[in-house]
Design an enzyme around this catalytic site. Structure first.
Site, short mmCIF file in Angstrom:
data_model
loop_
_atom_site.label_atom_id
_atom_site.label_comp_id
_atom_site.label_asym_id
_atom_site.label_seq_id
_atom_site.Cartn_x
_atom_site.Cartn_y
_atom_site.Cartn_z
CG HIS A 32 -6.60 -8.76 1.68
ND1 HIS A 32 -6.92 -9.04 0.37
CD2 HIS A 32 -6.25 -7.44 1.68
CE1 HIS A 32 -6.77 -7.96 -0.38
NE2 HIS A 32 -6.37 -6.99 0.40
NE ARG A 35 -3.00 -3.71 -1.22
CZ ARG A 35 -2.59 -4.50 -0.23
NH1 ARG A 35 -1.31 -4.71 -0.05
NH2 ARG A 35 -3.46 -5.07 0.58
NE ARG A 70 -3.63 -2.17 2.73
CZ ARG A 70 -3.41 -3.29 3.41
NH1 ARG A 70 -2.24 -3.47 4.04
NH2 ARG A 70 -4.32 -4.24 3.46
CE LYS A 84 -8.07 -0.95 5.02
NZ LYS A 84 -8.67 -1.03 3.67
CE1 TYR A 109 -7.49 -6.37 -5.71
CE2 TYR A 109 -5.96 -7.83 -4.60
CZ TYR A 109 -6.66 -6.65 -4.64
OH TYR A 109 -6.54 -5.75 -3.62
CG HIS A 111 -4.37 0.77 -4.03
ND1 HIS A 111 -3.72 0.52 -2.84
CD2 HIS A 111 -5.41 -0.11 -4.08
CE1 HIS A 111 -4.34 -0.44 -2.18
NE2 HIS A 111 -5.37 -0.83 -2.91
#
Length: 366
Positions: free
Chosen positions: A339, A316, A223, A248, A348, A313
């Site tokens: 994630h 990524r 990111r 994140k 993706y 982005h």
């Protein structure tokens, strides 16, 4: 300290200083042309004009200003910005308190800024303190965002989260606000750059620092908020890993370090000699800003003439997609991207440091 303004007559406004009265305040008020001090009433007056009110706000930017509804000129269309400024003075303290609560609960700087922005816009829309708003008015505002301003569902969902936080955590109210319906989450597919387009963009950059930034973003699926905050100690060239700290969701993770990206990084470091942040910013002790990185990518994309709606982005997204196309398991890609939920990755896909995976960047240069 707060300031109450009342209509005295067609020529004057009373300025009543609440909870405080001192020499410095008097000195400031004297700077308003036509101001007067009424000894017997213990308050000031200023001319009945928008110019006087604008000067008052300018002199007391961090003070609460309360206005009487009898001041008709405030409600003229041409003075809408003036009324907005006055209402914003009334929520300065509220925004500070909300920011403190958000910070205590561990919300990121970016999320705090977004939440405070939503509450500010809600206040401006109704020109009323949020605590005075009914659930019906809040729902009408959300419908306004969807139907009039054409905001995305994710934007509206964040607005709801900000409003709920304000009412539950700051106002200690919950029941009505908990019933706010949320729009269905959108499932938008990201724009993806082909391997050839990625190579075009990377090859178009001549500046060593800019090149190293973009190489790292694509080679590890970073990111923009992560690449700008990389420290020298985060690069493990022996294990060929990059340590992402507090990404994140306040999570640490390791991602792959590309050999090509490492070579590019070494060329950059040899010339620029960074000491703490890998990519220092203009201010001493700071890292490069996210906006600066976004501009670097935008210039490179425009230079090679790629018309796709792509941002930094997108590198990524492209990293994940190219790995998936190469046969890498989706769960590995999920780990690399950091994630929490596999459903996020299924758009993706992502990579695992446990697998012997070669970065797609290395394959481009074989």
């Amino acid at each position: 300290m707060s300031i109450r303004i009342e209509k005295r007559n067609s020529q004057e406004l009373n300025v009543i200083i609440l909870n405080n009265q001192n020499y410095r305040i008097a000195q400031k008020l004297r700077r308003i042309k036509g101001s007067r001090w009424y000894v017997n009433k213990h308050h000031w007056s200023i001319p009945y004009s928008d110019e006087s009110l604008r000067k008052l706000i300018e002199l007391f930017p961090n003070k609460i200003i309360l206005v009487d509804q009898s001041i008709e000129m405030l409600y003229k269309p041409e003075n809408k910005d003036l009324l907005t400024k006055i209402y914003l003075t009334q929520i300065n303290g509220l925004l500070k308190e909300m920011n403190n609560r958000l910070e205590l609960k561990g919300y990121s700087t970016k999320t705090r800024k977004s939440y405070l922005g939503h509450i500010t816009r809600l206040t401006i829309h109704y020109q009323s303190h949020p605590i005075e708003l009914s659930q019906e008015k809040i729902q009408k505002y959300l419908l306004h965002l969807i139907n009039e301003e054409k905001k995305s569902n994710s934007y509206v969902n964040q607005a709801i989260s900000a409003i709920k936080f304000l009412y539950q955590e700051v106002f200690n109210k919950s029941k009505p606000i908990l019933n706010l319906p949320r729009p269905k989450k959108e499932r938008k597919l990201p724009d993806i750059l082909s391997k050839e387009e990625v190579l075009q963009i990377l090859n178009s950059v001549n500046n060593e620092k800019h090149k190293a930034i973009l190489y790292l973003v694509y080679s590890a699926g970073l990111r923009v908020s992560e690449v700008v905050r990389l420290r020298i100690s985060d690069i493990d060239s022996k294990r060929m890993l990059i340590h992402i700290r507090q990404g994140k969701g306040k999570k640490d993770r390791y991602v792959i370090l590309s050999k090509v990206a490492l070579d590019t990084l070494r060329l950059y470091a040899k010339k620029y000699r960074p000491e703490y942040w890998i990519f220092p910013g203009g201010k001493e002790g700071s890292h490069i800003t996210e906006r600066s990185v976004q501009k670097i990518f935008e210039r490179a994309r425009e230079k090679v003439g790629i018309q796709k709606k792509a941002s930094v982005h997108t590198l990524r997204h492209s990293f994940a997609t190219h790995l998936l196309e190469s046969g890498i398991d989706i769960r590995h890609i999920q780990e690399l991207l950091g994630h929490k939920n596999l459903k996020t990755t299924e758009i993706y896909t992502h990579v695992s440091i446990e697998s012997n995976i070669q970065s797609p960047l290395d394959k481009l240069f074989k």
